[in-house]
Design a protein around this motif. Sequence first.
Motif, PDB file in Angstrom:
ATOM      1  N   LEU A 145       0.832  -1.210   0.000  1.00 37.84           N
ATOM      2  CA  LEU A 145       0.000   0.000   0.000  1.00 37.84           C
ATOM      3  C   LEU A 145       0.863   1.255   0.000  1.00 37.84           C
ATOM      4  O   LEU A 145       0.558   2.236  -0.703  1.00 37.84           O
ATOM      5  N   VAL A 146       1.923   1.239   0.778  1.00 39.73           N
ATOM      6  CA  VAL A 146       2.823   2.391   0.825  1.00 39.73           C
ATOM      7  C   VAL A 146       3.491   2.601  -0.537  1.00 39.73           C
ATOM      8  O   VAL A 146       3.638   3.733  -1.011  1.00 39.73           O
ATOM      9  N   ALA A 147       3.890   1.495  -1.187  1.00 41.08           N
ATOM     10  CA  ALA A 147       4.592   1.606  -2.469  1.00 41.08           C
ATOM     11  C   ALA A 147       3.713   2.215  -3.551  1.00 41.08           C
ATOM     12  O   ALA A 147       4.198   2.972  -4.397  1.00 41.08           O
ATOM     13  N   ILE A 148       2.421   1.908  -3.563  1.00 41.39           N
ATOM     14  CA  ILE A 148       1.564   2.385  -4.657  1.00 41.39           C
ATOM     15  C   ILE A 148       0.835   3.689  -4.316  1.00 41.39           C
ATOM     16  O   ILE A 148       0.105   4.214  -5.160  1.00 41.39           O
ATOM     17  N   THR A 149       1.008   4.207  -3.108  1.00 40.72           N
ATOM     18  CA  THR A 149       0.367   5.481  -2.751  1.00 40.72           C
ATOM     19  C   THR A 149       1.386   6.506  -2.254  1.00 40.72           C
ATOM     20  O   THR A 149       1.483   7.610  -2.797  1.00 40.72           O
ATOM     21  N   LEU A 150       2.149   6.143  -1.219  1.00 36.33           N
ATOM     22  CA  LEU A 150       3.099   7.104  -0.658  1.00 36.33           C
ATOM     23  C   LEU A 150       4.280   7.341  -1.590  1.00 36.33           C
ATOM     24  O   LEU A 150       4.767   8.476  -1.713  1.00 36.33           O
ATOM     25  N   ALA A 151       4.776   6.297  -2.244  1.00 33.01           N
ATOM     26  CA  ALA A 151       5.910   6.472  -3.157  1.00 33.01           C
ATOM     27  C   ALA A 151       5.591   7.470  -4.273  1.00 33.01           C
ATOM     28  O   ALA A 151       6.399   8.364  -4.564  1.00 33.01           O
ATOM     29  N   PRO A 152       4.426   7.373  -4.935  1.00 34.68           N
ATOM     30  CA  PRO A 152       4.103   8.400  -5.946  1.00 34.68           C
ATOM     31  C   PRO A 152       4.043   9.813  -5.367  1.00 34.68           C
ATOM     32  O   PRO A 152       4.463  10.776  -6.024  1.00 34.68           O
ATOM     33  N   ALA A 153       3.538   9.931  -4.138  1.00 36.98           N
ATOM     34  CA  ALA A 153       3.471  11.257  -3.512  1.00 36.98           C
ATOM     35  C   ALA A 153       4.869  11.825  -3.279  1.00 36.98           C
ATOM     36  O   ALA A 153       5.141  12.995  -3.574  1.00 36.98           O
ATOM     37  N   LEU A 154       5.766  11.009  -2.753  1.00 35.22           N
ATOM     38  CA  LEU A 154       7.134  11.468  -2.511  1.00 35.22           C
ATOM     39  C   LEU A 154       7.852  11.762  -3.823  1.00 35.22           C
ATOM     40  O   LEU A 154       8.665  12.696  -3.897  1.00 35.22           O
ATOM     41  N   LEU A 155       7.559  10.972  -4.866  1.00 35.21           N
ATOM     42  CA  LEU A 155       8.161  11.245  -6.175  1.00 35.21           C
ATOM     43  C   LEU A 155       7.692  12.594  -6.710  1.00 35.21           C
ATOM     44  O   LEU A 155       8.433  13.293  -7.417  1.00 35.21           O
ATOM     45  N   GLY A 156       6.451  12.961  -6.363  1.00 36.30           N
ATOM     46  CA  GLY A 156       5.961  14.273  -6.774  1.00 36.30           C
ATOM     47  C   GLY A 156       6.741  15.395  -6.121  1.00 36.30           C
ATOM     48  O   GLY A 156       7.046  16.417  -6.755  1.00 36.30           O
ATOM     49  N   PHE A 157       7.087  15.240  -4.847  1.00 38.98           N
ATOM     50  CA  PHE A 157       7.900  16.253  -4.168  1.00 38.98           C
ATOM     51  C   PHE A 157       9.313  16.307  -4.750  1.00 38.98           C
ATOM     52  O   PHE A 157       9.922  17.373  -4.823  1.00 38.98           O
ATOM     53  N   ALA A 158       9.838  15.142  -5.140  1.00 37.69           N
ATOM     54  CA  ALA A 158      11.228  15.083  -5.627  1.00 37.69           C
ATOM     55  C   ALA A 158      11.375  15.654  -7.029  1.00 37.69           C
ATOM     56  O   ALA A 158      12.421  16.218  -7.375  1.00 37.69           O
ATOM     57  N   ARG A 173      12.309  16.070 -10.787  1.00 36.93           N
ATOM     58  CA  ARG A 173      13.388  15.478 -11.583  1.00 36.93           C
ATOM     59  C   ARG A 173      14.651  15.246 -10.760  1.00 36.93           C
ATOM     60  O   ARG A 173      15.650  14.747 -11.285  1.00 36.93           O
ATOM     61  N   ARG A 174      14.610  15.588  -9.472  1.00 37.73           N
ATOM     62  CA  ARG A 174      15.780  15.347  -8.624  1.00 37.73           C
ATOM     63  C   ARG A 174      15.998  13.861  -8.347  1.00 37.73           C
ATOM     64  O   ARG A 174      17.035  13.484  -7.790  1.00 37.73           O
ATOM     65  N   VAL A 175      15.037  13.012  -8.730  1.00 42.01           N
ATOM     66  CA  VAL A 175      15.254  11.564  -8.586  1.00 42.01           C
ATOM     67  C   VAL A 175      16.239  11.065  -9.636  1.00 42.01           C
ATOM     68  O   VAL A 175      16.725   9.929  -9.553  1.00 42.01           O
ATOM     69  N   LEU A 176      16.529  11.911 -10.636  1.00 37.62           N
ATOM     70  CA  LEU A 176      17.505  11.549 -11.667  1.00 37.62           C
ATOM     71  C   LEU A 176      18.905  11.945 -11.217  1.00 37.62           C
ATOM     72  O   LEU A 176      19.076  12.828 -10.371  1.00 37.62           O
ATOM     73  N   PRO A 177      19.922  11.293 -11.779  1.00 36.09           N
ATOM     74  CA  PRO A 177      21.292  11.749 -11.505  1.00 36.09           C
ATOM     75  C   PRO A 177      21.442  13.223 -11.890  1.00 36.09           C
ATOM     76  O   PRO A 177      20.792  13.711 -12.828  1.00 36.09           O
ATOM     77  N   ARG A 178      22.285  13.949 -11.189  1.00 39.14           N
ATOM     78  CA  ARG A 178      22.399  15.396 -11.376  1.00 39.14           C
ATOM     79  C   ARG A 178      22.660  15.777 -12.838  1.00 39.14           C
ATOM     80  O   ARG A 178      22.093  16.744 -13.346  1.00 39.14           O
ATOM     81  N   LYS A 179      23.493  15.004 -13.533  1.00 40.38           N
ATOM     82  CA  LYS A 179      23.852  15.379 -14.905  1.00 40.38           C
ATOM     83  C   LYS A 179      22.721  15.158 -15.901  1.00 40.38           C
ATOM     84  O   LYS A 179      22.797  15.615 -17.051  1.00 40.38           O
ATOM     85  N   LEU A 180      21.655  14.451 -15.484  1.00 41.68           N
ATOM     86  CA  LEU A 180      20.547  14.185 -16.402  1.00 41.68           C
ATOM     87  C   LEU A 180      19.300  15.009 -16.091  1.00 41.68           C
ATOM     88  O   LEU A 180      18.298  14.883 -16.779  1.00 41.68           O
TER      89      LEU A 180
END
Length: 731
Positions: A314-327, A329-336
Amino acid sequence: MATLLYRLGRASLRRRRLVVALWLVVLVGLGIAAATLKGPTASNFTMPGTESQQALDLLAERFPAASGATGTIAVKAPADGQLTTPDGQAVVKGVVQEAAALPGVIGAVDPYQSQAITPNGRYALIQVQFATGADDVTDDQRAAYEKVGAQAEAQGWQIAPGGEVLNSEPEVGSTEALGVLVAAIVLIITFGSLVAAGMTMLNALIGVGVGMAGLFALSSVVELTSTAPILALMLGLAVGIDYSLFITSRHRQHLLEGLTPEEAVGRAVGTAGSAVLFAGATVVIALAGLAVVGIPFLTVMGLAAAGTVSVAVLVAITLAPALLGFAGRRVLPRKLRNVTPAAEATDAVDAVPAAEDRSGFGFRWARWVTRLRIPVILVGLLGLGLLALPAQDMRIALPDASTAPVGSPARTSADLIREGFGPGFTGRLAVVVTSDSPQDTAAAVPQVAALVQRTDGVLAVAPPQLDPSGRTALIGVIPKSGPTDAATETLVHDIRDRVGSIGNAEVLLTGVTAIGIDVSEKLSDAMPVYLLLVVGLSILLLMLVFRSILVPVKAALGFLLTVAATFGITVAVFQQGHLADLVGLDSPAPLISFLPILLIGILFGLAMDYEVFLVSRMREDFVHGDTARQATINGMGHGARVVTAAALIMMSVFGGFVFLDDPVIKSMGFALAVGVAIDAFVVRMTIVPAVMSLLNARAWWLPRWLDRALPNVDIEGEGLRAHLDKHPVNV
């Protein structure tokens, strides 16, 4: 299903503040509930329906004074013969009086009266009877018991309190945090981004926090064994990190393809989230399926772990998308982060740029395996078969004090008893004789005592103890062998066979040793049934997902190889003692009785995880026109890096528990880490692609009537693609 999850992922990102707030409220609320409602865990393993449990229930009803926990204080004098001197007797009697006056104790037996003194006059045993069972003895009572004899020790005597009353729950400390640290390093290397790694770890920690808090909040109404929370923590951490890893990896891939964060996370949850949901469901079903075995403590362990896995999904399919929204494009390596989507995309994990790079290790490994498929299959089968050989000598038992960590009070007492009296004194048996009249009991007791005394393997039979009514008698029996020895198991059956024909009285054999033997035998009988259930379930589930007959059969056979090899390695280390020093094991012993059946359930779920993540991509490419061989290579090429990271993370988390002193938790962590390594790297990433290449297009054959009968769960997201074609989204 993929379409529904796609919408859930987008909604979670759009309302990310609300989603995060709700999960934090749940975490805090359950944390408060756990702190206020947490109940004690149980260290005993009861087994309703067994003779030993019937005897304990009868004692609790008719002879409550003898149904409480027992303690044994081992006494060693500074020199031989000193126990027979007046000064020595005074010291021992002082210890007896001190023990009898402890809170919660109803009596202590003078060794001079019970003749529990060695012929050389140096060792003695003081039996201590508590009013309540071991799980009801308070920490203060236990601490006071451990301090008995301090004055005698100051005079050079060795006083070692022991017995079942010292059973305590294992503690989770800082050592297993090393596993989490290694998992974090793997995430950083895999993602090349501290933000992505930290977010994935945070997501998993929140999930395991919610799961564990909920578990402890329920512990006041559900009796948990001491190992249940540890198992739940192991699995919750491992799958929580892995499931977030899979979704984050797919999200990063979509970002590099030029999708907006909202659309990227929606498609990631719709595709990778579908696989996570199915994989999590298989783990939950396998763990909850332990209930069919009919063993209460195992049912609780399975349901507790299944609960934490459910929360992780449940956390993976709800909370993970929410945290990805806060992040963003910073979830990508800095050069990308600021480059054009098509440029330099090949540097990212799982990226699929316009001109796909198929020179990575996963693709090269898959091409090599499929080209040499026959030798690979033969070598893999031979190697796993050799690793499985020690499993044929596997023995299971409940642990006794002789396997406790060196230096612990229980181990010190057990070693001293073995040194002075022999191993049988650490595993006493108890014969309960009961009838409706004192006369019948009095007539049966001498017959029972005589029959037991003449049984091979019996060292001594103690005088009977009668309850106040005279209807129930308790006869102590000391075997020649230790509690977990095969000879003691034979002795238990021989005694039961001998005394079963006594007329006018019921005769039952019990004691901690007998309980352990009964539990182990019932678990052994249940294991083939459960294994058949799990294998049958895996075939049905994978048939539903992959629309194939041979792929599920191949997956089930691979699972059996994993289980056999894992059993073999665990037996070689923990039972036979090979390389035991590497895991910090000082006393090889039979495996804990519930470990094999628990491993079957857990490894089944984890094996299906990797099967789904790898083979679903193979099916996806095959359905879209690739040859069967190329589809196999593509599935491995795209999934190898993420599955490798996921396996390393699970191995790290499980391996962290090997550093605990408790041999039960140590063996569980070791076996799970080894099982994941074998299944991920040998079975799923080596043997499976070789077999898929050998089967070619036949791997995906399914009779038409069965294809029409099976519902379409859409793990690969075909329905989602059709939905997006009809309702295109501006990206």
